[in-house]
Design a protein around this motif. Sequence first.
Motif, PDB file in Angstrom:
ATOM      1  N   ILE A   1      67.510 -30.257  22.565  1.00 58.28           N
ATOM      2  CA  ILE A   1      66.292 -30.622  23.302  1.00 58.28           C
ATOM      3  C   ILE A   1      65.752 -29.442  24.111  1.00 58.28           C
ATOM      4  O   ILE A   1      64.964 -29.625  25.035  1.00 58.28           O
ATOM      5  CB  ILE A   1      66.539 -31.850  24.221  1.00 58.28           C
ATOM      6  N   ASN A   2      66.192 -28.240  23.751  1.00 57.18           N
ATOM      7  CA  ASN A   2      65.621 -27.035  24.379  1.00 57.18           C
ATOM      8  C   ASN A   2      64.161 -26.868  23.943  1.00 57.18           C
ATOM      9  O   ASN A   2      63.735 -27.428  22.932  1.00 57.18           O
ATOM     10  CB  ASN A   2      66.435 -25.808  23.978  1.00 57.18           C
ATOM     11  N   VAL A   3      63.409 -26.081  24.689  1.00 57.03           N
ATOM     12  CA  VAL A   3      62.039 -25.772  24.272  1.00 57.03           C
ATOM     13  C   VAL A   3      62.084 -25.034  22.933  1.00 57.03           C
ATOM     14  O   VAL A   3      63.094 -24.425  22.580  1.00 57.03           O
ATOM     15  CB  VAL A   3      61.293 -24.893  25.318  1.00 57.03           C
TER      16      VAL A   3
ATOM     17  N   ILE B   1      64.471 -26.459  36.738  1.00 54.41           N
ATOM     18  CA  ILE B   1      65.197 -27.711  36.974  1.00 54.41           C
ATOM     19  C   ILE B   1      65.559 -28.288  35.613  1.00 54.41           C
ATOM     20  O   ILE B   1      64.690 -28.785  34.888  1.00 54.41           O
ATOM     21  CB  ILE B   1      64.341 -28.688  37.815  1.00 54.41           C
ATOM     22  N   GLY B   2      66.850 -28.188  35.229  1.00 54.70           N
ATOM     23  CA  GLY B   2      67.320 -28.596  33.905  1.00 54.70           C
ATOM     24  C   GLY B   2      67.615 -27.376  33.050  1.00 54.70           C
ATOM     25  O   GLY B   2      66.729 -26.815  32.417  1.00 54.70           O
ATOM     26  N   THR B   3      68.890 -26.947  33.012  1.00 57.02           N
ATOM     27  CA  THR B   3      69.286 -25.694  32.350  1.00 57.02           C
ATOM     28  C   THR B   3      69.660 -25.892  30.887  1.00 57.02           C
ATOM     29  O   THR B   3      69.334 -25.052  30.048  1.00 57.02           O
ATOM     30  CB  THR B   3      70.521 -25.076  33.062  1.00 57.02           C
TER      31      THR B   3
ATOM     32  N   GLY C   1      70.625 -22.865  28.597  1.00 53.57           N
ATOM     33  CA  GLY C   1      70.007 -21.629  29.086  1.00 53.57           C
ATOM     34  C   GLY C   1      68.979 -21.019  28.143  1.00 53.57           C
ATOM     35  O   GLY C   1      68.579 -19.865  28.314  1.00 53.57           O
ATOM     36  N   TYR C   2      68.515 -21.783  27.163  1.00 52.61           N
ATOM     37  CA  TYR C   2      67.563 -21.220  26.196  1.00 52.61           C
ATOM     38  C   TYR C   2      66.208 -20.922  26.843  1.00 52.61           C
ATOM     39  O   TYR C   2      65.717 -19.785  26.783  1.00 52.61           O
ATOM     40  CB  TYR C   2      67.406 -22.167  24.996  1.00 52.61           C
ATOM     41  N   SER C   3      65.623 -21.923  27.528  1.00 56.70           N
ATOM     42  CA  SER C   3      64.351 -21.665  28.238  1.00 56.70           C
ATOM     43  C   SER C   3      64.577 -20.661  29.366  1.00 56.70           C
ATOM     44  O   SER C   3      63.691 -19.861  29.687  1.00 56.70           O
ATOM     45  CB  SER C   3      63.770 -22.971  28.793  1.00 56.70           C
ATOM     46  N   THR C   4      65.775 -20.705  29.934  1.00 55.67           N
ATOM     47  CA  THR C   4      66.120 -19.773  31.016  1.00 55.67           C
ATOM     48  C   THR C   4      65.986 -18.324  30.553  1.00 55.67           C
ATOM     49  O   THR C   4      65.482 -17.466  31.286  1.00 55.67           O
ATOM     50  CB  THR C   4      67.575 -20.022  31.491  1.00 55.67           C
TER      51      THR C   4
ATOM     52  N   SER D   1      68.564 -21.781  38.355  1.00 54.85           N
ATOM     53  CA  SER D   1      68.427 -22.904  37.440  1.00 54.85           C
ATOM     54  C   SER D   1      69.388 -24.012  37.851  1.00 54.85           C
ATOM     55  O   SER D   1      70.563 -23.756  38.140  1.00 54.85           O
ATOM     56  CB  SER D   1      68.712 -22.440  36.003  1.00 54.85           C
ATOM     57  N   LEU D   2      68.900 -25.242  37.889  1.00 55.97           N
ATOM     58  CA  LEU D   2      69.680 -26.379  38.377  1.00 55.97           C
ATOM     59  C   LEU D   2      70.140 -27.257  37.212  1.00 55.97           C
ATOM     60  O   LEU D   2      69.338 -27.636  36.361  1.00 55.97           O
ATOM     61  CB  LEU D   2      68.834 -27.220  39.351  1.00 55.97           C
ATOM     62  N   GLU D   3      71.421 -27.577  37.193  1.00 56.08           N
ATOM     63  CA  GLU D   3      71.993 -28.359  36.085  1.00 56.08           C
ATOM     64  C   GLU D   3      73.057 -29.312  36.627  1.00 56.08           C
ATOM     65  O   GLU D   3      73.936 -28.896  37.373  1.00 56.08           O
ATOM     66  CB  GLU D   3      72.594 -27.413  35.034  1.00 56.08           C
ATOM     67  N   ILE D   4      72.987 -30.563  36.206  1.00 52.43           N
ATOM     68  CA  ILE D   4      73.930 -31.567  36.717  1.00 52.43           C
ATOM     69  C   ILE D   4      75.265 -31.520  35.968  1.00 52.43           C
ATOM     70  O   ILE D   4      76.305 -31.894  36.513  1.00 52.43           O
ATOM     71  CB  ILE D   4      73.307 -32.985  36.618  1.00 52.43           C
TER      72      ILE D   4
ATOM     73  N   ARG E   1      79.747 -28.708  32.287  1.00 47.87           N
ATOM     74  CA  ARG E   1      80.074 -28.099  30.990  1.00 47.87           C
ATOM     75  C   ARG E   1      78.859 -27.364  30.425  1.00 47.87           C
ATOM     76  O   ARG E   1      78.966 -26.235  29.940  1.00 47.87           O
ATOM     77  CB  ARG E   1      80.545 -29.186  30.005  1.00 47.87           C
ATOM     78  N   TYR E   2      77.699 -27.995  30.522  1.00 48.96           N
ATOM     79  CA  TYR E   2      76.471 -27.329  30.072  1.00 48.96           C
ATOM     80  C   TYR E   2      76.249 -26.030  30.867  1.00 48.96           C
ATOM     81  O   TYR E   2      75.889 -24.988  30.306  1.00 48.96           O
ATOM     82  CB  TYR E   2      75.249 -28.226  30.258  1.00 48.96           C
ATOM     83  N   ALA E   3      76.430 -26.127  32.181  1.00 54.23           N
ATOM     84  CA  ALA E   3      76.184 -24.960  33.044  1.00 54.23           C
ATOM     85  C   ALA E   3      77.076 -23.791  32.634  1.00 54.23           C
ATOM     86  O   ALA E   3      76.640 -22.633  32.620  1.00 54.23           O
ATOM     87  CB  ALA E   3      76.426 -25.336  34.503  1.00 54.23           C
TER      88      ALA E   3
ATOM     89  N   GLY F   1      74.913 -29.503  39.977  1.00 53.53           N
ATOM     90  CA  GLY F   1      74.751 -30.658  40.865  1.00 53.53           C
ATOM     91  C   GLY F   1      73.492 -31.407  40.527  1.00 53.53           C
ATOM     92  O   GLY F   1      72.660 -30.923  39.757  1.00 53.53           O
ATOM     93  N   PRO F   2      73.329 -32.617  41.110  1.00 55.22           N
ATOM     94  CA  PRO F   2      72.076 -33.343  40.907  1.00 55.22           C
ATOM     95  C   PRO F   2      70.927 -32.529  41.510  1.00 55.22           C
ATOM     96  O   PRO F   2      71.043 -32.036  42.638  1.00 55.22           O
ATOM     97  CB  PRO F   2      72.278 -34.656  41.682  1.00 55.22           C
ATOM     98  N   ALA F   3      69.839 -32.390  40.762  1.00 57.57           N
ATOM     99  CA  ALA F   3      68.770 -31.473  41.165  1.00 57.57           C
ATOM    100  C   ALA F   3      68.218 -31.783  42.560  1.00 57.57           C
ATOM    101  O   ALA F   3      67.899 -30.855  43.311  1.00 57.57           O
ATOM    102  CB  ALA F   3      67.654 -31.497  40.124  1.00 57.57           C
ATOM    103  N   LEU F   4      68.138 -33.069  42.899  1.00 56.13           N
ATOM    104  CA  LEU F   4      67.576 -33.387  44.220  1.00 56.13           C
ATOM    105  C   LEU F   4      68.430 -32.796  45.333  1.00 56.13           C
ATOM    106  O   LEU F   4      67.911 -32.277  46.324  1.00 56.13           O
ATOM    107  CB  LEU F   4      67.464 -34.904  44.415  1.00 56.13           C
TER     108      LEU F   4
HETATM  109  N1  SAH Z   1      65.332 -26.342  29.998  1.00 57.46           N
HETATM  110  C1  SAH Z   1      66.233 -26.502  28.863  1.00 57.46           C
HETATM  111  C2  SAH Z   1      66.384 -27.961  28.455  1.00 57.46           C
HETATM  112  C3  SAH Z   1      66.819 -28.880  29.561  1.00 57.46           C
HETATM  113  S1  SAH Z   1      67.309 -30.446  28.916  1.00 57.46           S
HETATM  114  C4  SAH Z   1      65.688 -25.703  27.682  1.00 57.46           C
HETATM  115  O1  SAH Z   1      64.520 -25.919  27.328  1.00 57.46           O
HETATM  116  O2  SAH Z   1      66.416 -24.889  27.103  1.00 57.46           O
HETATM  117  C5  SAH Z   1      67.511 -31.336  30.396  1.00 57.46           C
HETATM  118  C6  SAH Z   1      68.720 -30.925  31.218  1.00 57.46           C
HETATM  119  O3  SAH Z   1      68.595 -31.544  32.489  1.00 57.46           O
HETATM  120  C7  SAH Z   1      70.061 -31.365  30.627  1.00 57.46           C
HETATM  121  O4  SAH Z   1      70.913 -30.268  30.533  1.00 57.46           O
HETATM  122  C8  SAH Z   1      70.587 -32.356  31.651  1.00 57.46           C
HETATM  123  O5  SAH Z   1      71.990 -32.330  31.816  1.00 57.46           O
HETATM  124  C9  SAH Z   1      69.891 -31.902  32.922  1.00 57.46           C
HETATM  125  N2  SAH Z   1      69.769 -32.965  33.942  1.00 57.46           N
HETATM  126  C10 SAH Z   1      69.588 -34.286  33.749  1.00 57.46           C
HETATM  127  N3  SAH Z   1      69.530 -34.933  34.931  1.00 57.46           N
HETATM  128  C11 SAH Z   1      69.682 -33.989  35.890  1.00 57.46           C
HETATM  129  C12 SAH Z   1      69.726 -34.025  37.321  1.00 57.46           C
HETATM  130  N4  SAH Z   1      69.597 -35.176  37.995  1.00 57.46           N
HETATM  131  N5  SAH Z   1      69.898 -32.865  37.973  1.00 57.46           N
HETATM  132  C13 SAH Z   1      70.011 -31.692  37.303  1.00 57.46           C
HETATM  133  N6  SAH Z   1      69.969 -31.603  35.973  1.00 57.46           N
HETATM  134  C14 SAH Z   1      69.826 -32.732  35.265  1.00 57.46           C
END
Ligand code: SAH
Length: 240
Positions: free
Chosen positions: A57-59, A82-84, A87-90, A105-108, A111-113, A134-137
Motif C-alpha cells: 500500500i505504498n505510494v 505520518i505513516g511510514t 519507508g518507500y514514500s519516505t 516519520s511516524l509509525e505505530i 516491525r514495520y519501523a 507509536g500511535p501518531a497522535l
Molecule cells: N507512506 C507509506 C505507506 C503508509 S501505509 C508509503 O507510501 O510508502 C500506512 C501506515 O500507517 C502503516 O504502516 C500503518 O502501520 C501506519 N499506521 C496505522 N495507524 C497508525 C497510527 N495510529 N499511528 C501511526 N501509524 C499508523
Amino acid sequence: METEWQLKGRCISMSKMAGQKTVLQEYDRYISGLFAPEDDALRSAREEMLRASMPEINVSASEGKLLHLLARAIGAERILEIGTLGGYSTIWLARALPPQGKLISLEIDARYAEIARRNLKSADLAKKVQVRIGPALESLSQLEAENEGPFDLVFIDADKDGYVNYLRKAMPLLREGGLVLGDNTLPDAVLDSAAESGTKRYNAEVSARPDLISILVPVLRSRGIDGLLISIKQTPAPKA
Ligand code: SAH
Ligand code: DHB
Ligand code: MG
C-alpha cells in the motif's frame, strides 16, 4: 475501424467491469517510465517489504515523484510524515531535502519501523530521517512538547479515520506557506453519497478550513484512481 478515441472510450468503460486496472496501469507505467524510474534503493525497499509480507500500500513511483517535486518546489528542509510502512514514500520525500534537511516519520508498528530504518539506511538516508514508533497522535504531542516544529511539509498517510485529528494536531507545527498532503483522498467510495468515511471527513474538513488553500488531485494507483489532497497553509483574511 475504431478510432483511437473510440478505443480509449471502450477500454475505459471496460475498466468499470473486469479488465479494470490494466488501462490505468499502462498510463501509470508510461508516466513512471519517463519521469519516475526507480533506482536500486527504491526497488530494494519494495522487495524487502514483499519479503516481510507487508501490505503493498505504498505510494506508486509516480506519486512518490510528485511528493518529491512538491517538497522541492517549496524548498522543504523539514518534513513530517505520518505513516511510514517500509519507508518507500519516505525515500522519495527525504531525497528532496538539502544536506542539512530532516524528515521525521511516524509509525505505530515496530516491525514495520525496523524494516523502514533498514531500507533508509540502504538508501543512505539514515542521517536525515528519524522513524518514531507509536500511535501518531501521541507522537504528534511529543513533537509539540519537544518544539520540533515548524515543518515545511506534512504528508498524512496513516489510518484514514485518524486523518482529521492528525491534521488538527499538525497544523500548529506547520509554517505558513507550508504544504499538507493527504494520500488516498479520492477512493471510489467518495462517489457513494450515502457512505461515511474518515477520508470524506478529511476532505470536508480541509475544504472548509480558511487557513488552507487546497485542491484534490487524482492520481493513478495499481488499483485504479485515487487522489492526493494538496493544501497550502495560509493566514486567513480577517473577517470584515
Ligand atoms: N507512506 C507509506 C505507506 C503508509 S501505509 C508509503 O507510501 O510508502 C500506512 C501506515 O500507517 C502503516 O504502516 C500503518 O502501520 C501506519 N499506521 C496505522 N495507524 C497508525 C497510527 N495510529 N499511528 C501511526 N501509524 C499508523
Ligand atoms: C491503501 C493504499 C494506501 O496508499 C494506503 O495508505 C492505505 C491503503 C490500499 O490500497 O488499500
Ligand atoms: Mg497511502
